[in-house]
Design a protein around this motif. Structure first.
Motif, PDB file in Angstrom:
ATOM      1  N   LEU A 210      -1.201 -19.848  -5.518  1.00 19.22           N
ATOM      2  CA  LEU A 210      -0.509 -20.086  -7.069  1.00 19.22           C
ATOM      3  C   LEU A 210      -1.681 -20.395  -7.851  1.00 19.22           C
ATOM      4  CD1 LEU A 210       2.809 -21.642  -5.999  1.00 19.22           C
ATOM      5  CD2 LEU A 210       2.067 -19.364  -5.816  1.00 19.22           C
ATOM      6  N   GLU A 211      -1.850 -19.974  -9.240  1.00 19.95           N
ATOM      7  CA  GLU A 211      -2.644 -20.423 -10.172  1.00 19.95           C
ATOM      8  C   GLU A 211      -1.845 -20.575 -11.245  1.00 19.95           C
ATOM      9  OE1 GLU A 211      -5.997 -21.186 -10.249  1.00 19.95           O
ATOM     10  OE2 GLU A 211      -6.580 -20.396  -8.253  1.00 19.95           O
ATOM     11  N   LEU A 212      -1.845 -21.801 -11.925  1.00 16.12           N
ATOM     12  CA  LEU A 212      -1.031 -22.068 -13.003  1.00 16.12           C
ATOM     13  C   LEU A 212      -1.763 -22.715 -14.142  1.00 16.12           C
ATOM     14  CD1 LEU A 212       1.913 -23.499 -10.958  1.00 16.12           C
ATOM     15  CD2 LEU A 212       2.205 -21.620 -12.694  1.00 16.12           C
ATOM     16  N   PRO A 213      -1.671 -22.262 -15.396  1.00 17.37           N
ATOM     17  CA  PRO A 213      -2.429 -23.197 -16.400  1.00 17.37           C
ATOM     18  C   PRO A 213      -1.781 -24.578 -16.574  1.00 17.37           C
ATOM     19  CG  PRO A 213      -0.806 -21.332 -17.442  1.00 17.37           C
ATOM     20  CD  PRO A 213      -0.746 -21.506 -15.891  1.00 17.37           C
ATOM     21  N   CYS A 214      -2.469 -25.477 -16.767  1.00 14.58           N
ATOM     22  CA  CYS A 214      -1.791 -26.842 -17.018  1.00 14.58           C
ATOM     23  C   CYS A 214      -2.578 -27.704 -18.139  1.00 14.58           C
ATOM     24  CB  CYS A 214      -1.957 -27.590 -15.668  1.00 14.58           C
ATOM     25  SG  CYS A 214      -3.511 -27.876 -14.864  1.00 14.58           S
ATOM     26  N   GLY A 215      -3.059 -26.915 -19.091  1.00 12.75           N
ATOM     27  CA  GLY A 215      -3.921 -27.450 -20.022  1.00 12.75           C
ATOM     28  C   GLY A 215      -3.253 -27.615 -21.564  1.00 12.75           C
TER      29      GLY A 215
END
Length: 398
Positions: free
Chosen positions: A392-397
């Motif tokens: 899983l790749e998730l944006p967290c910025g």
């Protein structure tokens, strides 16, 4: 890379090149039929999937956008069809150019394997030939040239098959890939589709919560209120009937406990309290500890992660480990979280039997919907026989 894994790569590349040669022949023979738009797109998508499989980057289906207007759908379909039509002559040319050397190499290895021990079984005028034009007429020729041809051609396959196959796969993806405008349109379409899925899921979740509260918790609270009202009336009418009052109060107390338990379950399904109490590290520690398969948890320094991302990661890891316990027959699993800039990566692996598929109700489809709703990405690598890796790749910025 170990010799065993290298030879596995060579076999994979050889199979890819031979199938590419066969597909090039089919393209030439069935060209009028393949010019039908729907068949053209199907043929192109099949080659995209094969190329992604070889390069280790599975390609999603080339869907037309939804809910973006008829014109957007028509433009996207037209663009996909034009790329697919362009791929037909490229496929015919590249398949022949890249596949024929592989066929000659494999065919002459097979010829040498047959000619070395069985040269004597052929008639004199039909003797097998090694190194293209050397007839095998005696054991000396067979035992010297046969193994030598096998060694030389195997070395060529060992060094040449993987880069040639990768070149063909990259050519395929380059020809069939979107233009920048097309990529943007597809991205907008994916986001629109995932947002619609999330709204539907959100509505369904609200209905479920309302139903649980109405049919479960509220019903129990009403029953408690009725028992307390009866107890109050009984106390007024029969102040000394302690046994009757004790039974009513006991039932009311038990009903209160059950209502509180149901209410906690409803709250937990909305946002896990353990995330607020322990944070993502503690919540995942609890999930991996409860897993029926021994699970290793590795978490790098993550800094601050948005609450929405934490919830998605928690539910995704919980669902994936549930699948591992129920379906994979694994003996070990691992969960690893790492962060690079504004991207959070979660990798869940197990050593089970593999074969995980969204279409068979294994819960991966739900994980994919949650992740895509946050503009993330999901990659499932689960060949039959295992192992399985879900990334899983998730944006967290934010």
């Amino acid at each position: 890379m170990t010799p065993g894994s290298r030879w596995a790569q060579v076999r994979r590349a050889g199979l890819y090149l031979l199938v590419s040669l066969a597909s090039a022949v089919v393209t030439v023979l069935a060209l009028p039929l393949l010019c039908i738009p729907r068949l053209t797109r199907f043929w192109a998508n099949w080659h995209r999937d094969r190329a992604g499989w070889l390069l280790g980057a599975p390609m999603g289906p080339d869907h037309a956008p939804r809910a973006t207007g008829r014109r957007a759908w028509t433009d996207a379909a037209t663009g996909r069809t034009s790329r697919a039509l362009l791929w037909l002559p490229v496929n015919a040319t590249a398949g022949l150019a890249f596949g024929l050397p592989a066929l000659l190499c494999v065919g002459n290895i097979v010829t040498a394997l047959i000619a070395t021990p069985l040269w004597w079984a052929f008639r004199p005028e039909g003797r097998p030939r090694l190194f293209i034009d050397v007839p095998v007429t005696d054991w000396r020729t067979a035992l010297v040239l046969g193994p030598l041809q096998i060694i030389v051609l195997s070395a060529l396959a060992y060094g040449g098959f993987p880069p040639i196959a990768r070149a063909h796969a990259r050519l395929c993806l380059t020809t069939l890939s979107h233009t920048p405008a097309g990529q943007l349109a597809e991205r907008v379409a994916v986001l629109t589709r995932t947002r619609a899925d999330v709204l539907d899921a959100h509505s369904a979740e609200l209905r479920r919560i309302e139903r649980d509260l109405h049919d479960g918790t509220q019903a129990r609270l009403v029953a408690i209120a009725m028992r307390l009202a009866v107890a109050r009336q009984a106390f007024s009418d029969h102040p000394r009937d302690d046994r009757f009052l004790e039974g009513l109060l006991r039932d009311a107390h038990e009903g209160t406990e059950e209502a509180m338990t149901e209410l906690r379950e409803v709250i937990r399904s909305v946002y896990p309290p353990i995330l607020a109490d322990r944070g993502l590290d503690g919540a995942l520690t609890a999930v991996t500890t409860r897993c029926g398969v021994p699970t290793r948890l590795d978490i790098d320094e993550l800094a601050r992660v948005p609450a929405a991302v934490e919830a998605v990661v928690y539910f995704a890891v919980a669902e994936a480990l549930t699948n591992v316990t129920r379906h994979s027959q694994a003996t070990a699993a691992s969960v690893r979280l790492s962060r690079r800039a504004d991207r959070l990566s979660v990798v869940i692996t197990d050593d089970g039997t593999g074969g995980a598929d969204d279409r068979r109700g294994t819960g991966i489809a739900g994980i994919r919907r949650r992740v895509l709703a946050l503009d993330g990405a999901v990659d499932v690598d689960s060949p039959v026989g295992g192992p399985t890796a879900i990334t899983l790749e998730l944006p967290c910025g934010w």
